[in-house]
Write an enzyme that holds these catalytic residues in place. Structure first.
Site, PDB file in Angstrom:
ATOM      1  N   HIS A   3      20.602  14.940   3.993  1.00  0.00           N
ATOM      2  CA  HIS A   3      21.915  14.606   4.545  1.00  0.00           C
ATOM      3  C   HIS A   3      21.822  14.626   6.067  1.00  0.00           C
ATOM      4  O   HIS A   3      21.054  15.410   6.637  1.00  0.00           O
ATOM      5  CB  HIS A   3      22.983  15.617   4.126  1.00  0.00           C
ATOM      6  CG  HIS A   3      23.336  15.542   2.677  1.00  0.00           C
ATOM      7  ND1 HIS A   3      24.110  14.522   2.152  1.00  0.00           N
ATOM      8  CD2 HIS A   3      23.028  16.347   1.635  1.00  0.00           C
ATOM      9  CE1 HIS A   3      24.267  14.716   0.857  1.00  0.00           C
ATOM     10  NE2 HIS A   3      23.618  15.814   0.505  1.00  0.00           N
ATOM     11  N   GLU A  60      28.987  16.898   5.598  1.00  0.00           N
ATOM     12  CA  GLU A  60      27.770  16.501   4.880  1.00  0.00           C
ATOM     13  C   GLU A  60      27.689  14.986   4.795  1.00  0.00           C
ATOM     14  O   GLU A  60      26.617  14.398   4.861  1.00  0.00           O
ATOM     15  CB  GLU A  60      27.785  17.112   3.473  1.00  0.00           C
ATOM     16  CG  GLU A  60      26.529  16.887   2.681  1.00  0.00           C
ATOM     17  CD  GLU A  60      26.629  17.471   1.290  1.00  0.00           C
ATOM     18  OE1 GLU A  60      26.051  18.541   1.060  1.00  0.00           O
ATOM     19  OE2 GLU A  60      27.288  16.862   0.421  1.00  0.00           O
ATOM     20  N   HIS A  77      16.890  15.747  -1.576  1.00  0.00           N
ATOM     21  CA  HIS A  77      17.382  14.569  -0.850  1.00  0.00           C
ATOM     22  C   HIS A  77      17.935  15.077   0.465  1.00  0.00           C
ATOM     23  O   HIS A  77      18.159  16.283   0.627  1.00  0.00           O
ATOM     24  CB  HIS A  77      18.476  13.853  -1.660  1.00  0.00           C
ATOM     25  CG  HIS A  77      19.648  14.717  -1.913  1.00  0.00           C
ATOM     26  ND1 HIS A  77      19.694  15.634  -2.941  1.00  0.00           N
ATOM     27  CD2 HIS A  77      20.802  14.885  -1.220  1.00  0.00           C
ATOM     28  CE1 HIS A  77      20.825  16.307  -2.888  1.00  0.00           C
ATOM     29  NE2 HIS A  77      21.522  15.882  -1.842  1.00  0.00           N
ATOM     30  N   HIS A 103      18.076  19.168   0.753  1.00  0.00           N
ATOM     31  CA  HIS A 103      18.510  20.262  -0.119  1.00  0.00           C
ATOM     32  C   HIS A 103      18.576  19.796  -1.568  1.00  0.00           C
ATOM     33  O   HIS A 103      18.409  18.629  -1.891  1.00  0.00           O
ATOM     34  CB  HIS A 103      19.861  20.844   0.337  1.00  0.00           C
ATOM     35  CG  HIS A 103      21.072  20.041  -0.051  1.00  0.00           C
ATOM     36  ND1 HIS A 103      22.342  20.553  -0.040  1.00  0.00           N
ATOM     37  CD2 HIS A 103      21.206  18.752  -0.464  1.00  0.00           C
ATOM     38  CE1 HIS A 103      23.197  19.632  -0.432  1.00  0.00           C
ATOM     39  NE2 HIS A 103      22.548  18.541  -0.687  1.00  0.00           N
ATOM     40  N   CYS A 122      23.273  15.572  -6.233  1.00  0.00           N
ATOM     41  CA  CYS A 122      22.764  16.660  -5.377  1.00  0.00           C
ATOM     42  C   CYS A 122      21.880  17.629  -6.146  1.00  0.00           C
ATOM     43  O   CYS A 122      21.274  18.514  -5.549  1.00  0.00           O
ATOM     44  CB  CYS A 122      23.918  17.392  -4.689  1.00  0.00           C
ATOM     45  SG  CYS A 122      24.422  16.593  -3.132  1.00  0.00           S
ATOM     46  N   ASP A 178      17.026  21.836  11.354  1.00  0.00           N
ATOM     47  CA  ASP A 178      16.770  20.396  11.465  1.00  0.00           C
ATOM     48  C   ASP A 178      15.397  20.042  10.892  1.00  0.00           C
ATOM     49  O   ASP A 178      14.408  20.720  11.185  1.00  0.00           O
ATOM     50  CB  ASP A 178      16.847  19.984  12.941  1.00  0.00           C
ATOM     51  CG  ASP A 178      16.769  18.477  13.129  1.00  0.00           C
ATOM     52  OD1 ASP A 178      17.392  17.739  12.324  1.00  0.00           O
ATOM     53  OD2 ASP A 178      16.090  18.033  14.067  1.00  0.00           O
ATOM     54  N   HIS A 179      15.358  18.980  10.089  1.00  0.00           N
ATOM     55  CA  HIS A 179      14.111  18.521   9.458  1.00  0.00           C
ATOM     56  C   HIS A 179      13.451  19.611   8.619  1.00  0.00           C
ATOM     57  O   HIS A 179      12.228  19.714   8.554  1.00  0.00           O
ATOM     58  CB  HIS A 179      13.146  17.923  10.490  1.00  0.00           C
ATOM     59  CG  HIS A 179      13.581  16.569  10.956  1.00  0.00           C
ATOM     60  ND1 HIS A 179      14.672  16.383  11.775  1.00  0.00           N
ATOM     61  CD2 HIS A 179      13.092  15.344  10.702  1.00  0.00           C
ATOM     62  CE1 HIS A 179      14.835  15.104  12.006  1.00  0.00           C
ATOM     63  NE2 HIS A 179      13.900  14.444  11.357  1.00  0.00           N
TER      64      HIS A 179
END
Ligand code: NI
Length: 134
Positions: free
Chosen positions: A40, A123, A38, A13, A32, A78-79
């Site tokens: 998490h 997070e 990047h 994100h 962020c 996810d991913h």
């Protein structure tokens, strides 16, 4: 009585507001807001509140809860890049708070209304958000 299922997912994100300068985004969102995104390792806890079924001894069958979480949350996020790939975050910063709220709203539709739902999303080891519909 409450029971919990824990699942994990990894997503990319970036937190920013496009109408703000790079400098203001950096000031408010820190690392962020790095332009190239990047990741998490998110840890999701879904707590279900209800009565114990006298036949099974369960509040909810955790296998079924797992299936719902995997099908509607993990498969979706996810991913993925939350900003670019997920329509749920169009125009919404994918902060821990907003992701937790999006997840709660999805689960609220998918789970029996008789259950109370609480979502806790971490997070990092140090930052987490909690949402129970308010
Ligand atoms: Ni971040």
């Amino acid at each position: 009585m409450k029971v919990c299922r824990r699942e994990t997912f990894n997503s990319a994100h970036r937190l920013f507001r496009k109408e703000w300068s790079d400098e203001k985004n950096r000031d408010v969102f820190g690392k962020c807001s790095n332009p190239n995104y990047h990741g998490h390792n998110y840890v999701l806890e879904v707590w279900i509140e209800g009565a114990i079924d006298p036949e099974t001894g369960f509040v909810i069958d955790l296998k079924e809860l797992k299936s719902v979480i995997v099908a509607h949350i993990i498969e979706r996020f996810d991913h993925r890049n939350l900003n670019l790939d997920c329509i749920e975050f169009e125009g919404i910063n994918p902060t821990t708070e907003n992701i937790a709220r999006v997840i709660w709203n999805i689960l609220r539709v998918k789970l029996d209304p008789k259950f109370g739902i609480e979502v806790q999303l971490s997070e990092t080891d140090k930052n987490k958000a909690y949402y129970a519909g308010v």
